[in-house]
Scaffold this active site. Sequence first.
Site, PDB file in Angstrom:
ATOM      1  N   ASN A   8     -20.247  29.928  22.136  1.00 22.95           N
ATOM      2  CA  ASN A   8     -19.181  28.947  21.950  1.00 22.95           C
ATOM      3  C   ASN A   8     -18.728  28.589  23.357  1.00 22.95           C
ATOM      4  OD1 ASN A   8     -17.022  27.339  21.486  1.00 22.95           O
ATOM      5  ND2 ASN A   8     -15.985  28.731  20.054  1.00 22.95           N
ATOM      6  N   PRO A  20     -14.165  28.528  28.112  1.00 20.57           N
ATOM      7  CA  PRO A  20     -12.772  28.419  28.540  1.00 20.57           C
ATOM      8  C   PRO A  20     -11.772  28.330  27.399  1.00 20.57           C
ATOM      9  CG  PRO A  20     -13.986  26.387  28.965  1.00 20.57           C
ATOM     10  CD  PRO A  20     -14.997  27.417  28.589  1.00 20.57           C
ATOM     11  N   ASN A  21     -10.678  29.041  27.610  1.00 18.08           N
ATOM     12  CA  ASN A  21      -9.490  29.051  26.743  1.00 18.08           C
ATOM     13  C   ASN A  21      -9.668  29.858  25.455  1.00 18.08           C
ATOM     14  OD1 ASN A  21      -7.823  27.358  28.445  1.00 18.08           O
ATOM     15  ND2 ASN A  21      -9.229  25.715  27.894  1.00 18.08           N
ATOM     16  N   TYR A  26      -7.228  26.788  15.432  1.00 20.72           N
ATOM     17  CA  TYR A  26      -8.255  27.780  15.764  1.00 20.72           C
ATOM     18  C   TYR A  26      -8.092  29.131  15.053  1.00 20.72           C
ATOM     19  CZ  TYR A  26      -9.435  24.474  19.454  1.00 20.72           C
ATOM     20  OH  TYR A  26      -9.811  23.348  20.138  1.00 20.72           O
ATOM     21  N   ARG A  45      -2.206  31.053  20.382  1.00 14.86           N
ATOM     22  CA  ARG A  45      -1.748  29.658  20.441  1.00 14.86           C
ATOM     23  C   ARG A  45      -2.551  28.845  19.422  1.00 14.86           C
ATOM     24  NH1 ARG A  45       1.244  31.626  23.575  1.00 14.86           N
ATOM     25  NH2 ARG A  45       1.762  31.138  25.739  1.00 14.86           N
ATOM     26  N   ARG A 105     -13.488  15.595  15.068  1.00 14.95           N
ATOM     27  CA  ARG A 105     -12.405  15.530  16.055  1.00 14.95           C
ATOM     28  C   ARG A 105     -12.601  14.333  17.008  1.00 14.95           C
ATOM     29  NH1 ARG A 105     -11.309  21.319  18.492  1.00 14.95           N
ATOM     30  NH2 ARG A 105      -9.455  20.186  19.196  1.00 14.95           N
ATOM     31  N   HIS A 125     -19.028  26.667  16.971  1.00 15.40           N
ATOM     32  CA  HIS A 125     -17.643  26.244  17.185  1.00 15.40           C
ATOM     33  C   HIS A 125     -16.779  26.666  16.011  1.00 15.40           C
ATOM     34  CE1 HIS A 125     -18.832  23.889  20.618  1.00 15.40           C
ATOM     35  NE2 HIS A 125     -19.846  23.453  19.887  1.00 15.40           N
ATOM     36  N   GLU A 162     -25.584  27.395  19.165  1.00 17.23           N
ATOM     37  CA  GLU A 162     -24.283  26.853  19.565  1.00 17.23           C
ATOM     38  C   GLU A 162     -23.324  26.979  18.385  1.00 17.23           C
ATOM     39  OE1 GLU A 162     -24.324  22.748  20.987  1.00 17.23           O
ATOM     40  OE2 GLU A 162     -22.309  22.436  20.174  1.00 17.23           O
ATOM     41  N   ALA A 204     -14.923  23.747  25.802  1.00 15.49           N
ATOM     42  CA  ALA A 204     -14.997  22.376  26.335  1.00 15.49           C
ATOM     43  C   ALA A 204     -16.228  22.157  27.212  1.00 15.49           C
ATOM     44  CB  ALA A 204     -13.724  22.064  27.120  1.00 15.49           C
TER      45      ALA A 204
HETATM   46  O1  CA2 Z   1     -13.980  24.592  17.994  1.00 17.49           O
HETATM   47  C1  CA2 Z   1     -14.383  25.236  18.961  1.00 17.49           C
HETATM   48  O2  CA2 Z   1     -14.774  26.395  18.884  1.00 17.49           O
HETATM   49  C2  CA2 Z   1     -14.323  24.592  20.358  1.00 17.49           C
HETATM   50  O3  CA2 Z   1     -15.441  25.096  21.107  1.00 17.49           O
HETATM   51  C3  CA2 Z   1     -13.022  25.031  20.974  1.00 17.49           C
HETATM   52  C4  CA2 Z   1     -12.764  24.401  22.348  1.00 17.49           C
HETATM   53  C5  CA2 Z   1     -12.938  22.893  22.288  1.00 17.49           C
HETATM   54  O4  CA2 Z   1     -12.824  22.344  23.583  1.00 17.49           O
HETATM   55  C6  CA2 Z   1     -14.275  22.490  21.686  1.00 17.49           C
HETATM   56  O5  CA2 Z   1     -14.326  21.078  21.597  1.00 17.49           O
HETATM   57  C7  CA2 Z   1     -14.442  23.078  20.307  1.00 17.49           C
HETATM   58  C8  CA2 Z   1     -11.356  24.720  22.816  1.00 17.49           C
HETATM   59  C9  CA2 Z   1     -11.052  26.172  22.860  1.00 17.49           C
HETATM   60  C10 CA2 Z   1      -9.576  26.325  23.076  1.00 17.49           C
HETATM   61  O6  CA2 Z   1      -9.180  27.546  22.522  1.00 17.49           O
HETATM   62  C11 CA2 Z   1      -7.859  27.732  22.335  1.00 17.49           C
HETATM   63  C12 CA2 Z   1      -7.493  28.790  21.538  1.00 17.49           C
HETATM   64  C13 CA2 Z   1      -6.177  29.014  21.288  1.00 17.49           C
HETATM   65  C14 CA2 Z   1      -5.218  28.207  21.852  1.00 17.49           C
HETATM   66  C15 CA2 Z   1      -5.572  27.153  22.663  1.00 17.49           C
HETATM   67  C16 CA2 Z   1      -6.910  26.926  22.917  1.00 17.49           C
END
Ligand code: CA2
Length: 147
Positions: A73, A9-10, A22, A17, A106, A99, A97, A76
């Site tokens: 990846n 997700p996301n 990221y 963003r 974090r 990230h 896995e 969340a």
């Molecule tokens: O660091 C990572 O790759 C995460 O998997 C990213 C997840 C987070 O919940 C994990 O704890 C670590 C969040 C992805 C959100 O991606 C976005 C990208 C651009 C803007 C907003 C969110």
Amino acid sequence: MQLLLLNGPNLNLLGQREPGLYGHQTLDVIEQQLKERAAAAGVRLDSYQSNFEGALVERVHQAMGTVNGILINAGAFTHTSIALRDALLGVAIPYVELHLSNTQARESFRHQSYLADRAVGVVSGFGPFSYDLALDGLLNYLRQVEA
Ligand code: CA2
């Protein structure tokens, strides 16, 4: 050899963003570059992103019998999804896995992973380069077990 890259997700928002956290690269670019890197190593890589837990579970099921290894990846869902863990263990496909961020640096709720203890390995904190490192690690592992 056939590999599958899964993004949760996301991650479709990458590059649009929160570039401070990221990075600037879009998921499309990351996927394309990783496919090229895999092709150069003689490997086919498919990719799939979803914001839905069940859709990711279904994609893992589809991989059974055709995919040799998974890069994931899970976003969340890493920290919440017993269903994704069960799917990965159920199909018994080796997975790495990964990230973008260093989840251990974090919030404490990101320190827990439902996937890590059964993964071939975990790569975290290198931005988009985490995808390259995860691919190299998975290929190295698969070539060793095949030999
Ligand atoms: O660091 C990572 O790759 C995460 O998997 C990213 C997840 C987070 O919940 C994990 O704890 C670590 C969040 C992805 C959100 O991606 C976005 C990208 C651009 C803007 C907003 C969110």
